[in-house]
Design a protein around this motif. Structure first.
Motif, PDB file in Angstrom:
ATOM      1  N   UNK A 100       0.809  -1.222   0.000  1.00  0.00           N
ATOM      2  CA  UNK A 100       0.000   0.000   0.000  1.00  0.00           C
ATOM      3  C   UNK A 100       0.841   1.271   0.000  1.00  0.00           C
ATOM      4  N   UNK A 101       2.053   1.186   0.471  1.00  0.00           N
ATOM      5  CA  UNK A 101       2.922   2.353   0.548  1.00  0.00           C
ATOM      6  C   UNK A 101       3.801   2.505  -0.689  1.00  0.00           C
ATOM      7  N   UNK A 102       3.617   1.618  -1.669  1.00  0.00           N
ATOM      8  CA  UNK A 102       4.451   1.670  -2.866  1.00  0.00           C
ATOM      9  C   UNK A 102       5.769   0.957  -2.718  1.00  0.00           C
ATOM     10  N   UNK A 103       5.948   0.257  -1.609  1.00  0.00           N
ATOM     11  CA  UNK A 103       7.190  -0.474  -1.362  1.00  0.00           C
ATOM     12  C   UNK A 103       7.205  -1.783  -2.136  1.00  0.00           C
ATOM     13  N   UNK A 104       8.332  -2.046  -2.782  1.00  0.00           N
ATOM     14  CA  UNK A 104       8.485  -3.236  -3.609  1.00  0.00           C
ATOM     15  C   UNK A 104       8.468  -4.493  -2.742  1.00  0.00           C
ATOM     16  N   UNK A 105       7.569  -5.418  -3.072  1.00  0.00           N
ATOM     17  CA  UNK A 105       7.536  -6.733  -2.428  1.00  0.00           C
ATOM     18  C   UNK A 105       8.355  -7.720  -3.246  1.00  0.00           C
ATOM     19  N   UNK A 106       8.133  -7.711  -4.551  1.00  0.00           N
ATOM     20  CA  UNK A 106       8.870  -8.600  -5.454  1.00  0.00           C
ATOM     21  C   UNK A 106       8.757  -8.042  -6.858  1.00  0.00           C
ATOM     22  N   UNK A 107       9.694  -8.435  -7.715  1.00  0.00           N
ATOM     23  CA  UNK A 107       9.698  -7.958  -9.090  1.00  0.00           C
ATOM     24  C   UNK A 107      10.273  -9.038  -9.983  1.00  0.00           C
ATOM     25  N   UNK A 108       9.604  -9.263 -11.121  1.00  0.00           N
ATOM     26  CA  UNK A 108      10.014 -10.327 -12.024  1.00  0.00           C
ATOM     27  C   UNK A 108       9.940  -9.838 -13.465  1.00  0.00           C
ATOM     28  N   UNK A 109      10.824 -10.365 -14.291  1.00  0.00           N
ATOM     29  CA  UNK A 109      10.951  -9.867 -15.653  1.00  0.00           C
ATOM     30  C   UNK A 109      10.912 -11.023 -16.638  1.00  0.00           C
ATOM     31  N   UNK A 110      10.214 -10.809 -17.755  1.00  0.00           N
ATOM     32  CA  UNK A 110      10.134 -11.797 -18.822  1.00  0.00           C
ATOM     33  C   UNK A 110      11.392 -11.717 -19.672  1.00  0.00           C
ATOM     34  N   UNK A 111      12.045 -12.843 -19.868  1.00  0.00           N
ATOM     35  CA  UNK A 111      13.301 -12.871 -20.614  1.00  0.00           C
ATOM     36  C   UNK A 111      13.079 -12.705 -22.117  1.00  0.00           C
ATOM     37  N   UNK A 112      14.112 -12.212 -22.789  1.00  0.00           N
ATOM     38  CA  UNK A 112      14.148 -12.224 -24.246  1.00  0.00           C
ATOM     39  C   UNK A 112      13.435 -11.050 -24.879  1.00  0.00           C
ATOM     40  N   UNK A 113      13.661 -10.896 -26.182  1.00  0.00           N
ATOM     41  CA  UNK A 113      13.003  -9.842 -26.947  1.00  0.00           C
ATOM     42  C   UNK A 113      11.677 -10.356 -27.501  1.00  0.00           C
ATOM     43  N   UNK A 114      10.948  -9.472 -28.138  1.00  0.00           N
ATOM     44  CA  UNK A 114       9.687  -9.876 -28.757  1.00  0.00           C
ATOM     45  C   UNK A 114       8.535  -9.994 -27.800  1.00  0.00           C
ATOM     46  N   UNK A 115       8.587  -9.242 -26.676  1.00  0.00           N
ATOM     47  CA  UNK A 115       7.497  -9.241 -25.709  1.00  0.00           C
ATOM     48  C   UNK A 115       7.077  -7.804 -25.404  1.00  0.00           C
ATOM     49  N   UNK A 116       5.814  -7.640 -25.064  1.00  0.00           N
ATOM     50  CA  UNK A 116       5.315  -6.343 -24.615  1.00  0.00           C
ATOM     51  C   UNK A 116       4.064  -6.609 -23.787  1.00  0.00           C
ATOM     52  N   UNK A 117       4.241  -6.778 -22.481  1.00  0.00           N
ATOM     53  CA  UNK A 117       3.120  -7.037 -21.590  1.00  0.00           C
ATOM     54  C   UNK A 117       2.209  -5.816 -21.565  1.00  0.00           C
ATOM     55  N   UNK A 118       0.916  -6.007 -21.828  1.00  0.00           N
ATOM     56  CA  UNK A 118       0.051  -4.854 -22.068  1.00  0.00           C
ATOM     57  C   UNK A 118      -1.034  -4.672 -21.012  1.00  0.00           C
ATOM     58  N   UNK A 119      -2.019  -5.568 -20.962  1.00  0.00           N
ATOM     59  CA  UNK A 119      -3.104  -5.425 -19.995  1.00  0.00           C
ATOM     60  C   UNK A 119      -3.311  -6.752 -19.274  1.00  0.00           C
ATOM     61  N   UNK A 120      -4.021  -6.694 -18.142  1.00  0.00           N
ATOM     62  CA  UNK A 120      -4.168  -7.886 -17.318  1.00  0.00           C
ATOM     63  C   UNK A 120      -5.520  -7.874 -16.609  1.00  0.00           C
ATOM     64  N   UNK A 121      -5.908  -9.045 -16.125  1.00  0.00           N
ATOM     65  CA  UNK A 121      -7.094  -9.181 -15.288  1.00  0.00           C
ATOM     66  C   UNK A 121      -6.798 -10.214 -14.206  1.00  0.00           C
ATOM     67  N   UNK A 122      -7.555 -10.183 -13.126  1.00  0.00           N
ATOM     68  CA  UNK A 122      -7.346 -11.086 -12.001  1.00  0.00           C
ATOM     69  C   UNK A 122      -8.214 -12.324 -12.172  1.00  0.00           C
ATOM     70  N   UNK A 123      -7.587 -13.503 -12.134  1.00  0.00           N
ATOM     71  CA  UNK A 123      -8.334 -14.758 -12.192  1.00  0.00           C
ATOM     72  C   UNK A 123      -8.729 -15.226 -10.799  1.00  0.00           C
ATOM     73  N   UNK A 124      -7.824 -15.096  -9.843  1.00  0.00           N
ATOM     74  CA  UNK A 124      -8.109 -15.388  -8.436  1.00  0.00           C
ATOM     75  C   UNK A 124      -7.051 -14.680  -7.593  1.00  0.00           C
ATOM     76  N   UNK A 125      -7.039 -14.945  -6.294  1.00  0.00           N
ATOM     77  CA  UNK A 125      -6.115 -14.236  -5.399  1.00  0.00           C
ATOM     78  C   UNK A 125      -4.655 -14.487  -5.736  1.00  0.00           C
ATOM     79  N   UNK A 126      -4.373 -15.595  -6.410  1.00  0.00           N
ATOM     80  CA  UNK A 126      -2.988 -15.969  -6.687  1.00  0.00           C
ATOM     81  C   UNK A 126      -2.555 -15.710  -8.120  1.00  0.00           C
ATOM     82  N   UNK A 127      -3.495 -15.712  -9.060  1.00  0.00           N
ATOM     83  CA  UNK A 127      -3.155 -15.768 -10.482  1.00  0.00           C
ATOM     84  C   UNK A 127      -3.776 -14.602 -11.239  1.00  0.00           C
ATOM     85  N   UNK A 128      -2.980 -13.983 -12.102  1.00  0.00           N
ATOM     86  CA  UNK A 128      -3.479 -12.987 -13.039  1.00  0.00           C
ATOM     87  C   UNK A 128      -3.276 -13.508 -14.455  1.00  0.00           C
ATOM     88  N   UNK A 129      -4.030 -12.975 -15.397  1.00  0.00           N
ATOM     89  CA  UNK A 129      -3.831 -13.259 -16.816  1.00  0.00           C
ATOM     90  C   UNK A 129      -3.446 -11.979 -17.495  1.00  0.00           C
TER      91      UNK A 129
END
Length: 346
Positions: A100-129
């Motif tokens: 809530x304070x903007x503090x980083x909990x974790x950060x992960x990055x998709x490897x390689x070129x040819x990607x552009x993560x755009x929009x997302x939705x929540x499937x459940x408490x653990x998983x997003x699409x």
């Protein structure tokens, strides 16, 4: 795709990059902000930001809390629960998990070129699409186990907007504007049943960008932008029913997602905010932008509407709140470049 395609972002600031973030003595402190504001920044400029606002104050949070930049082009923020939020940083292909304070909990990055993560939705408490505009993929990501998977959806073409309703994911196949508009599945919406794996494609207006599920009507509302290079560059909105058939279309210069307030749909249409009944029968203009500034997005928190003002898309923008009678609430909050989403922490 699995977790071997993810690399943790090392939270170290090299001395050569010291001028890329605010110095700690430049940071204004704000505890327990009322709202978080995601500002996309400008593509290629590494200037996406996350702001906190409270009682007339607005401060940049992310770089001050974490001593690093948010990244290049932040296109999505999701509310996972009261204490956890996920941001997609598109050019950086980074998934940022914060508190809530903007503090980083974790950060992960998709490897390689040819990607552009755009929009997302929540499937459940653990998983997003999330959609990958360049790779023609929809991924699922478990932010607890840190696992990526690719959903087996065929016929995607520069997927952009995404939403879920009744165990079905809807994906806007934008065709990436003018670049892939002639490909087979460009300017379509894909409906993917999570339970059965069945896929249905429906034609849409040119360059679909956003879609929302209207739960009360059991319908899907899609916004398309058309192409500014075409003689008729007017976009519009389309309604698809529970059997995924097109039942209504209206034309306009619609920008971003429509929002529901007091049983009315509100949309940003050029320099105006307009309202419709939920079946899109009644139109009323509720606000008009009489300045040269560019209204970029609208949103709603309970029955309070907010407008994201991008000014000229290169200068710091602002946020303004409005009550149910469309009267201004409080002061204008100056934030970062191209503000797009406000999240309530109340």
């Amino acid at each position: 795709m699995n977790s071997q395609f993810i690399i943790p972002i090392i939270l170290l600031l090299l001395s050569s990059c010291a001028d890329e973030v605010l110095l700690q003595e430049q940071c204004k402190d704000i505890t327990s902000p009322d709202y978080l504001v995601l500002c996309e920044g400008m593509y290629g400029y590494d200037n996406a930001t996350l702001w906190g606002i409270k009682e007339g104050q607005s401060v940049e949070l992310f770089s001050c809390r974490n001593n690093r930049r948010l990244g290049d082009t932040a296109n999505e923020i999701l509310v996972v629960n009261d204490s956890t939020f996920i941001i997609l940083v598109s050019t950086s292909n980074e998934i940022v998990k914060i508190n809530r304070e903007g503090k980083l909990i974790a950060s992960f990055q998709l490897r390689g070129s040819g990607h552009f993560l755009k929009q997302a939705c929540i499937l459940n408490d653990s998983v997003i699409a999330m959609t990958d505009l360049y790779a023609d993929k929809v991924y699922t990501f478990n932010h607890y186990t840190i696992r990526f998977d690719s959903l087996p959806i065929k016929g995607l073409c520069a997927p952009d907007g995404i939403a879920i309703g009744n165990s079905t994911i809807a994906i806007c196949n934008s065709g990436y504007g003018i670049f892939r508009k002639k490909e087979q599945f460009a300017s379509t919406v894909t409906f993917y049943d999570l339970n059965t794996g069945s896929t249905i494609h429906r034609a849409t207006g040119i360059n679909p960008q956003h879609i929302v599920f209207l739960k009360e009507q059991n319908q899907w509302l899609l916004q398309f932008a058309h192409l500014t290079t075409e003689p008729d560059s007017l976009g519009g909105m389309q309604v698809f029913d529970r059997t995924y058939n097109l039942v209504r279309e209206i034309r306009g210069k619609f920008i971003g997602k429509p929002i529901a307030i007091n049983s009315l749909l509100h949309c940003l249409n050029g320099n105006m905010v307009v309202s419709y009944s939920l079946n899109l029968d009644v139109l009323d203009t509720v606000l008009v932008n009489q300045t040269r500034d560019q209204w970029y997005r609208i949103g709603a928190i309970s029955n309070v509407m907010y407008i994201c003002n991008a000014r000229n898309y290169t200068l710091p923008g602002s946020i303004q709140f409005y009550d149910t009678k469309y009267q201004v609430i409080g002061s204008k909050y100056v934030v970062g470049i191209n503000p797009s989403t406000v999240v309530s922490l109340r």
